[in-house]
Design a protein around this motif. Structure first.
Motif, PDB file in Angstrom:
ATOM      1  N   PHE A 177       0.835  -1.205   0.000  1.00 45.51           N
ATOM      2  CA  PHE A 177       0.000   0.000   0.000  1.00 45.51           C
ATOM      3  C   PHE A 177       0.871   1.255   0.000  1.00 45.51           C
ATOM      4  O   PHE A 177       0.634   2.188  -0.774  1.00 45.51           O
ATOM      5  CB  PHE A 177      -0.940   0.000   1.221  1.00 45.51           C
ATOM      6  N   LEU A 178       1.887   1.291   0.858  1.00 42.63           N
ATOM      7  CA  LEU A 178       2.752   2.471   0.956  1.00 42.63           C
ATOM      8  C   LEU A 178       3.490   2.739  -0.357  1.00 42.63           C
ATOM      9  O   LEU A 178       3.564   3.893  -0.811  1.00 42.63           O
ATOM     10  CB  LEU A 178       3.759   2.307   2.094  1.00 42.63           C
ATOM     11  N   LEU A 179       4.023   1.687  -0.964  1.00 43.12           N
ATOM     12  CA  LEU A 179       4.750   1.872  -2.224  1.00 43.12           C
ATOM     13  C   LEU A 179       3.826   2.351  -3.339  1.00 43.12           C
ATOM     14  O   LEU A 179       4.187   3.241  -4.120  1.00 43.12           O
ATOM     15  CB  LEU A 179       5.454   0.579  -2.631  1.00 43.12           C
ATOM     16  N   GLN A 180       2.624   1.790  -3.409  1.00 43.54           N
ATOM     17  CA  GLN A 180       1.676   2.237  -4.429  1.00 43.54           C
ATOM     18  C   GLN A 180       1.235   3.665  -4.155  1.00 43.54           C
ATOM     19  O   GLN A 180       1.076   4.467  -5.083  1.00 43.54           O
ATOM     20  CB  GLN A 180       0.476   1.294  -4.481  1.00 43.54           C
ATOM     21  N   ARG A 181       1.050   3.998  -2.898  1.00 41.41           N
ATOM     22  CA  ARG A 181       0.622   5.348  -2.533  1.00 41.41           C
ATOM     23  C   ARG A 181       1.704   6.373  -2.848  1.00 41.41           C
ATOM     24  O   ARG A 181       1.414   7.504  -3.229  1.00 41.41           O
ATOM     25  CB  ARG A 181       0.271   5.356  -1.042  1.00 41.41           C
ATOM     26  N   ASN A 182       2.975   5.989  -2.685  1.00 38.27           N
ATOM     27  CA  ASN A 182       4.081   6.906  -2.982  1.00 38.27           C
ATOM     28  C   ASN A 182       3.999   7.479  -4.393  1.00 38.27           C
ATOM     29  O   ASN A 182       4.394   8.617  -4.629  1.00 38.27           O
ATOM     30  CB  ASN A 182       5.430   6.209  -2.797  1.00 38.27           C
ATOM     31  N   ALA A 183       3.484   6.695  -5.328  1.00 38.10           N
ATOM     32  CA  ALA A 183       3.400   7.145  -6.722  1.00 38.10           C
ATOM     33  C   ALA A 183       2.437   8.312  -6.904  1.00 38.10           C
ATOM     34  O   ALA A 183       2.491   9.003  -7.921  1.00 38.10           O
ATOM     35  CB  ALA A 183       2.982   5.983  -7.618  1.00 38.10           C
ATOM     36  N   ARG A 184       1.568   8.534  -5.940  1.00 39.62           N
ATOM     37  CA  ARG A 184       0.560   9.597  -6.070  1.00 39.62           C
ATOM     38  C   ARG A 184       0.780  10.769  -5.115  1.00 39.62           C
ATOM     39  O   ARG A 184      -0.039  11.675  -5.058  1.00 39.62           O
ATOM     40  CB  ARG A 184      -0.836   9.006  -5.833  1.00 39.62           C
ATOM     41  N   LEU A 185       1.872  10.761  -4.371  1.00 41.08           N
ATOM     42  CA  LEU A 185       2.116  11.815  -3.388  1.00 41.08           C
ATOM     43  C   LEU A 185       2.946  12.948  -3.987  1.00 41.08           C
ATOM     44  O   LEU A 185       3.767  12.722  -4.873  1.00 41.08           O
ATOM     45  CB  LEU A 185       2.831  11.250  -2.163  1.00 41.08           C
ATOM     46  N   TYR A 186       2.743  14.144  -3.458  1.00 43.58           N
ATOM     47  CA  TYR A 186       3.478  15.327  -3.906  1.00 43.58           C
ATOM     48  C   TYR A 186       4.416  15.793  -2.792  1.00 43.58           C
ATOM     49  O   TYR A 186       3.966  16.068  -1.675  1.00 43.58           O
ATOM     50  CB  TYR A 186       2.517  16.466  -4.261  1.00 43.58           C
ATOM     51  N   GLY A 187       5.694  15.875  -3.080  1.00 41.66           N
ATOM     52  CA  GLY A 187       6.643  16.500  -2.175  1.00 41.66           C
ATOM     53  C   GLY A 187       7.085  15.661  -0.982  1.00 41.66           C
ATOM     54  O   GLY A 187       8.055  16.010  -0.319  1.00 41.66           O
TER      55      GLY A 187
END
Length: 159
Positions: free
Chosen positions: A70-80
């Motif tokens: 989940f964290l790795l997939q979420r990283n792709a959509r985070l800004y900054g």
């Protein structure tokens, strides 16, 4: 280039976020939330960057693979900022911004992303990494007639 400390201090005042100055260029910002009542977030001015770090959740008790996926997939959509683990496995959001890029608007975007991720992902992280503990807490409270109010987000785990 403007003094980044002056820019950050003015931005924190303008954004009206709760914060404490620990030292020149070191600020602990407290972001209010819904799922997670508050998220403490460090802003630290370094030689060339503004470092951002926010504690999100302790190391999961179970389902490490699911949590980390989940964290790795979420990283792709985070800004900054991005999710990272500390040396004991606790989950943090960390980021760096060039001091040249630090403006009130940019700080607002970064702090907004920290809040959106930490608060918005909190229940998912709890469900993925602590489902057994949540079920035990529900059973304990039910048995004793205690309030279940803050477990409502996890009702689907109890059926």
């Amino acid at each position: 280039m403007s003094d980044p400390v002056v820019v950050i201090e003015a931005a924190l005042r303008d954004l009206d976020v709760e914060h404490t100055r620990r030292d020149r260029g070191e600020y602990l910002v407290t972001l209010p939330g819904t799922n997670r009542l508050q998220t403490p977030c460090w802003l630290v001015v370094r030689e060339h960057t503004l470092f951002v770090q926010a504690f999100v959740c302790r190391q999961p008790d179970e389902n490490h693979e699911g949590v980390y996926r989940f964290l790795l997939q979420r990283n792709a959509r985070l800004y900054g900022v991005h999710y990272a683990l500390d040396r004991i496995g606790d989950i943090h959001l960390i980021g760096r911004a060039s001091l040249d890029a630090v403006t009130s608007a940019e700080l607002d975007r970064i702090l907004g992303q920290v809040l959106e991720a930490a608060d918005g992902d909190f229940n998912t992280l709890l469900e993925l990494g602590f489902a057994s503990s949540i079920r035990k807490e529900y059973a304990w409270r039910t048995e004793r007639g205690e309030s279940l109010a803050n477990l409502r987000a996890f009702e689907h785990l109890f059926t």
